[in-house]
Design a protein around this motif. Structure first.
Motif, PDB file in Angstrom:
ATOM      1  N   PRO A  11      54.508  25.980  52.098  1.00 48.59           N
ATOM      2  CA  PRO A  11      53.236  26.228  51.404  1.00 48.59           C
ATOM      3  C   PRO A  11      53.187  27.658  50.893  1.00 48.59           C
ATOM      4  CG  PRO A  11      52.901  26.151  53.777  1.00 48.59           C
ATOM      5  CD  PRO A  11      54.304  25.688  53.525  1.00 48.59           C
ATOM      6  N   ARG A  12      52.651  27.811  49.701  1.00 51.36           N
ATOM      7  CA  ARG A  12      52.579  29.145  49.102  1.00 51.36           C
ATOM      8  C   ARG A  12      51.746  30.065  49.976  1.00 51.36           C
ATOM      9  NH1 ARG A  12      50.735  30.471  42.884  1.00 51.36           N
ATOM     10  NH2 ARG A  12      51.651  32.550  42.788  1.00 51.36           N
ATOM     11  N   ARG A  13      52.272  31.230  50.195  1.00 51.62           N
ATOM     12  CA  ARG A  13      51.552  32.171  51.049  1.00 51.62           C
ATOM     13  C   ARG A  13      50.242  32.548  50.401  1.00 51.62           C
ATOM     14  NH1 ARG A  13      56.259  36.415  51.789  1.00 51.62           N
ATOM     15  NH2 ARG A  13      54.558  37.709  52.603  1.00 51.62           N
ATOM     16  N   LYS A  14      49.213  32.630  51.225  1.00 49.30           N
ATOM     17  CA  LYS A  14      47.855  32.807  50.718  1.00 49.30           C
ATOM     18  C   LYS A  14      47.709  34.071  49.895  1.00 49.30           C
ATOM     19  CE  LYS A  14      42.995  32.767  52.122  1.00 49.30           C
ATOM     20  NZ  LYS A  14      42.649  33.898  51.280  1.00 49.30           N
ATOM     21  N   HIS A  15      48.343  35.145  50.337  1.00 56.55           N
ATOM     22  CA  HIS A  15      48.121  36.398  49.627  1.00 56.55           C
ATOM     23  C   HIS A  15      48.725  36.369  48.230  1.00 56.55           C
ATOM     24  CE1 HIS A  15      52.258  37.465  50.877  1.00 56.55           C
ATOM     25  NE2 HIS A  15      52.213  38.317  49.884  1.00 56.55           N
ATOM     26  N   LEU A  16      49.771  35.532  48.021  1.00 55.14           N
ATOM     27  CA  LEU A  16      50.336  35.410  46.689  1.00 55.14           C
ATOM     28  C   LEU A  16      49.383  34.666  45.767  1.00 55.14           C
ATOM     29  CD1 LEU A  16      54.087  34.635  47.452  1.00 55.14           C
ATOM     30  CD2 LEU A  16      53.076  36.782  46.685  1.00 55.14           C
ATOM     31  N   ALA A  17      48.717  33.674  46.321  1.00 50.45           N
ATOM     32  CA  ALA A  17      47.729  32.941  45.535  1.00 50.45           C
ATOM     33  C   ALA A  17      46.538  33.833  45.222  1.00 50.45           C
ATOM     34  CB  ALA A  17      47.283  31.692  46.288  1.00 50.45           C
ATOM     35  N   ASP A  18      46.117  34.614  46.196  1.00 51.87           N
ATOM     36  CA  ASP A  18      44.977  35.504  46.008  1.00 51.87           C
ATOM     37  C   ASP A  18      45.231  36.546  44.929  1.00 51.87           C
ATOM     38  OD1 ASP A  18      43.558  34.180  47.899  1.00 51.87           O
ATOM     39  OD2 ASP A  18      43.843  35.653  49.489  1.00 51.87           O
ATOM     40  N   GLU A  19      46.513  36.902  44.773  1.00 54.60           N
ATOM     41  CA  GLU A  19      46.855  37.929  43.802  1.00 54.60           C
ATOM     42  C   GLU A  19      46.456  37.531  42.378  1.00 54.60           C
ATOM     43  OE1 GLU A  19      50.801  40.492  42.400  1.00 54.60           O
ATOM     44  OE2 GLU A  19      50.901  39.088  44.093  1.00 54.60           O
ATOM     45  N   TYR A  20      46.401  36.229  42.124  1.00 54.37           N
ATOM     46  CA  TYR A  20      46.070  35.737  40.786  1.00 54.37           C
ATOM     47  C   TYR A  20      44.682  35.090  40.738  1.00 54.37           C
ATOM     48  CZ  TYR A  20      51.044  36.503  40.156  1.00 54.37           C
ATOM     49  OH  TYR A  20      52.284  37.079  40.103  1.00 54.37           O
ATOM     50  N   ASP A  21      43.972  35.152  41.820  1.00 51.22           N
ATOM     51  CA  ASP A  21      42.630  34.576  41.889  1.00 51.22           C
ATOM     52  C   ASP A  21      41.614  35.678  41.602  1.00 51.22           C
ATOM     53  OD1 ASP A  21      40.219  33.415  42.430  1.00 51.22           O
ATOM     54  OD2 ASP A  21      40.675  32.863  44.505  1.00 51.22           O
ATOM     55  N   GLU A  22      40.949  35.611  40.435  1.00 53.28           N
ATOM     56  CA  GLU A  22      40.059  36.694  40.013  1.00 53.28           C
ATOM     57  C   GLU A  22      38.859  36.878  40.931  1.00 53.28           C
ATOM     58  OE1 GLU A  22      38.960  36.594  35.952  1.00 53.28           O
ATOM     59  OE2 GLU A  22      41.009  36.434  35.211  1.00 53.28           O
ATOM     60  N   THR A  23      38.612  35.920  41.795  1.00 53.06           N
ATOM     61  CA  THR A  23      37.482  36.041  42.717  1.00 53.06           C
ATOM     62  C   THR A  23      37.890  36.610  44.068  1.00 53.06           C
ATOM     63  OG1 THR A  23      37.763  33.779  43.572  1.00 53.06           O
ATOM     64  CG2 THR A  23      36.372  34.063  41.611  1.00 53.06           C
ATOM     65  N   SER A  24      39.195  36.825  44.273  1.00 47.48           N
ATOM     66  CA  SER A  24      39.664  37.295  45.579  1.00 47.48           C
ATOM     67  C   SER A  24      39.602  38.815  45.687  1.00 47.48           C
ATOM     68  CB  SER A  24      41.103  36.834  45.829  1.00 47.48           C
ATOM     69  OG  SER A  24      42.005  37.571  45.023  1.00 47.48           O
ATOM     70  N   GLU A  25      39.501  39.307  46.908  1.00 45.44           N
ATOM     71  CA  GLU A  25      39.473  40.750  47.161  1.00 45.44           C
ATOM     72  C   GLU A  25      40.805  41.389  46.809  1.00 45.44           C
ATOM     73  OE1 GLU A  25      37.110  42.915  47.946  1.00 45.44           O
ATOM     74  OE2 GLU A  25      35.703  41.256  47.655  1.00 45.44           O
ATOM     75  N   LEU A  26      41.909  40.667  47.071  1.00 44.13           N
ATOM     76  CA  LEU A  26      43.227  41.209  46.768  1.00 44.13           C
ATOM     77  C   LEU A  26      43.386  41.440  45.268  1.00 44.13           C
ATOM     78  CD1 LEU A  26      46.052  42.054  47.645  1.00 44.13           C
ATOM     79  CD2 LEU A  26      46.760  39.644  47.463  1.00 44.13           C
ATOM     80  N   TYR A  27      42.948  40.468  44.475  1.00 44.61           N
ATOM     81  CA  TYR A  27      43.008  40.609  43.018  1.00 44.61           C
ATOM     82  C   TYR A  27      42.216  41.848  42.578  1.00 44.61           C
ATOM     83  CZ  TYR A  27      42.229  39.659  38.054  1.00 44.61           C
ATOM     84  OH  TYR A  27      42.153  39.765  36.685  1.00 44.61           O
ATOM     85  N   PHE A  28      41.017  42.001  43.123  1.00 45.74           N
ATOM     86  CA  PHE A  28      40.157  43.117  42.722  1.00 45.74           C
ATOM     87  C   PHE A  28      40.755  44.453  43.149  1.00 45.74           C
ATOM     88  CE2 PHE A  28      36.479  45.964  43.445  1.00 45.74           C
ATOM     89  CZ  PHE A  28      36.040  46.049  42.131  1.00 45.74           C
ATOM     90  N   GLU A  29      41.330  44.510  44.347  1.00 45.35           N
ATOM     91  CA  GLU A  29      41.952  45.750  44.813  1.00 45.35           C
ATOM     92  C   GLU A  29      43.120  46.138  43.914  1.00 45.35           C
ATOM     93  OE1 GLU A  29      43.026  44.973  48.827  1.00 45.35           O
ATOM     94  OE2 GLU A  29      40.952  44.888  49.555  1.00 45.35           O
ATOM     95  N   ASN A  30      43.930  45.149  43.536  1.00 45.68           N
ATOM     96  CA  ASN A  30      45.054  45.423  42.637  1.00 45.68           C
ATOM     97  C   ASN A  30      44.566  45.883  41.264  1.00 45.68           C
ATOM     98  OD1 ASN A  30      46.923  44.745  44.592  1.00 45.68           O
ATOM     99  ND2 ASN A  30      47.154  42.633  43.891  1.00 45.68           N
ATOM    100  N   LEU A  31      43.486  45.264  40.790  1.00 41.97           N
ATOM    101  CA  LEU A  31      42.905  45.652  39.505  1.00 41.97           C
ATOM    102  C   LEU A  31      42.414  47.092  39.551  1.00 41.97           C
ATOM    103  CD1 LEU A  31      41.826  45.004  36.649  1.00 41.97           C
ATOM    104  CD2 LEU A  31      39.754  44.089  37.738  1.00 41.97           C
ATOM    105  N   CYS A  32      41.740  47.458  40.622  1.00 47.00           N
ATOM    106  CA  CYS A  32      41.224  48.830  40.761  1.00 47.00           C
ATOM    107  C   CYS A  32      42.359  49.839  40.788  1.00 47.00           C
ATOM    108  CB  CYS A  32      40.386  48.943  42.032  1.00 47.00           C
ATOM    109  SG  CYS A  32      38.799  48.085  41.950  1.00 47.00           S
ATOM    110  N   ARG A  33      43.433  49.493  41.502  1.00 46.93           N
ATOM    111  CA  ARG A  33      44.577  50.407  41.556  1.00 46.93           C
ATOM    112  C   ARG A  33      45.203  50.579  40.173  1.00 46.93           C
ATOM    113  NH1 ARG A  33      45.485  48.268  46.878  1.00 46.93           N
ATOM    114  NH2 ARG A  33      46.644  46.490  46.036  1.00 46.93           N
ATOM    115  N   ARG A  34      45.289  49.465  39.444  1.00 46.12           N
ATOM    116  CA  ARG A  34      45.875  49.523  38.100  1.00 46.12           C
ATOM    117  C   ARG A  34      45.017  50.381  37.175  1.00 46.12           C
ATOM    118  NH1 ARG A  34      46.237  44.487  37.448  1.00 46.12           N
ATOM    119  NH2 ARG A  34      44.698  43.973  35.837  1.00 46.12           N
ATOM    120  N   VAL A  35      43.717  50.202  37.236  1.00 44.43           N
ATOM    121  CA  VAL A  35      42.811  50.976  36.385  1.00 44.43           C
ATOM    122  C   VAL A  35      42.819  52.445  36.795  1.00 44.43           C
ATOM    123  CG1 VAL A  35      40.417  51.289  35.674  1.00 44.43           C
ATOM    124  CG2 VAL A  35      41.354  48.978  35.872  1.00 44.43           C
TER     125      VAL A  35
END
Length: 255
Positions: A11-35
């Motif tokens: 099964p796909r690891r959850k954090h990998l799925a979260d990375e592309y889920d715009e509603t997830s905290e992981l996605y938002f944290e990565n977005l903030c770091r990028r910005v």
């Protein structure tokens, strides 16, 4: 099965799925770091230095005591989904930080992640889509990178008259728009852009960014008070300008 065993997919690891889920905290944290990273890069970017130089030039034409009270941004696009939007936000964010000017921002395509991001950066997201219908009382910088022309036309209409001296428009070069657009379209669809060409001061930016399509054809537009006072007072009759465009449109449709 000839000695072969069917391999079960893990099964796909959850954090990998979260990375592309715009509603997830992981996605938002990565977005903030990028910005954060891009905004920081713009501190020494040639495009920012060019923008600051031309902004100072614009302000000097308005007077030595002119200070921008706020920045209003229209047509930015989704920062979380567009690299161009991200770079444009990074530039105006740096201007906002450098001069400690509050930044107000709106685009109907903003996602939840975009809105959350702007709140993190203390940027006020405008609650309504006023499409540029905004009367200002103090010197305001309008940032409209490649925004629909109707937004610029609405900004001009809303502040038509001597109040235009409080508007600094940082967007597509209006002289190029007027030259490259058929006269009947400019005169009928964007009458205030058409009328302002006779007294607007245009300060073009040299595009020094690594990607040519992000800040191309941008310019600062200012309306010098001493020049506005020499304009025929009949020019400032909003209804007359609008009626002229309607009449022209009617003539074209009847032909």
């Amino acid at each position: 099965m000839d000695g072969f065993k069917k391999v079960k997919r893990k099964p796909r690891r959850k954090h990998l799925a979260d990375e592309y889920d715009e509603t997830s905290e992981l996605y938002f944290e990565n977005l903030c770091r990028r910005v954060d990273s891009v905004v920081e890069q713009f501190q020494d970017d040639d495009m920012q230095l060019e923008t600051i130089t031309k902004l100072k030039n614009a302000l000097s034409q308005l007077g030595t005591d002119v200070n921008i009270s706020s920045i209003v941004c229209y047509g930015l696009g989704s920062v979380s989904n567009s690299k161009n939007s991200l770079y444009q936000f990074a530039l105006i964010r740096q201007i906002s930080l450098r001069y400690e000017i509050p930044l107000f921002i709106y685009d109907p395509v903003f996602t939840e992640a975009d809105v959350k991001l702007f709140e993190r950066f203390n940027c006020a997201v405008l609650p309504l889509d006023d499409v540029g219908v905004r009367k200002v009382q103090e010197s305001t910088l309008f940032f409209t990178p490649h925004a629909p022309r109707i937004i610029t036309d609405n900004i001009l209409r809303s502040n038509w008259g001597l109040s235009l001296s409080d508007c600094i428009i940082f967007g597509d070069d209006l002289t190029k728009i007027i030259v490259n657009t058929p006269t009947r379209i400019i005169a009928n669809s964007f009458p205030f852009i058409n009328e302002c060409q006779y007294f607007v001061e245009v300060i073009p930016l040299e595009n020094k960014f690594k990607y040519s399509d992000v800040f191309n054809d941008l310019a600062f537009h200012v309306f010098v008070p001493s020049k506005l006072t020499t304009v025929d007072p009949r020019t400032w009759e909003v209804d007359t300008v609008s009626a002229k465009a309607s009449n022209n449109q009617g003539l074209i449709e009847s032909c």
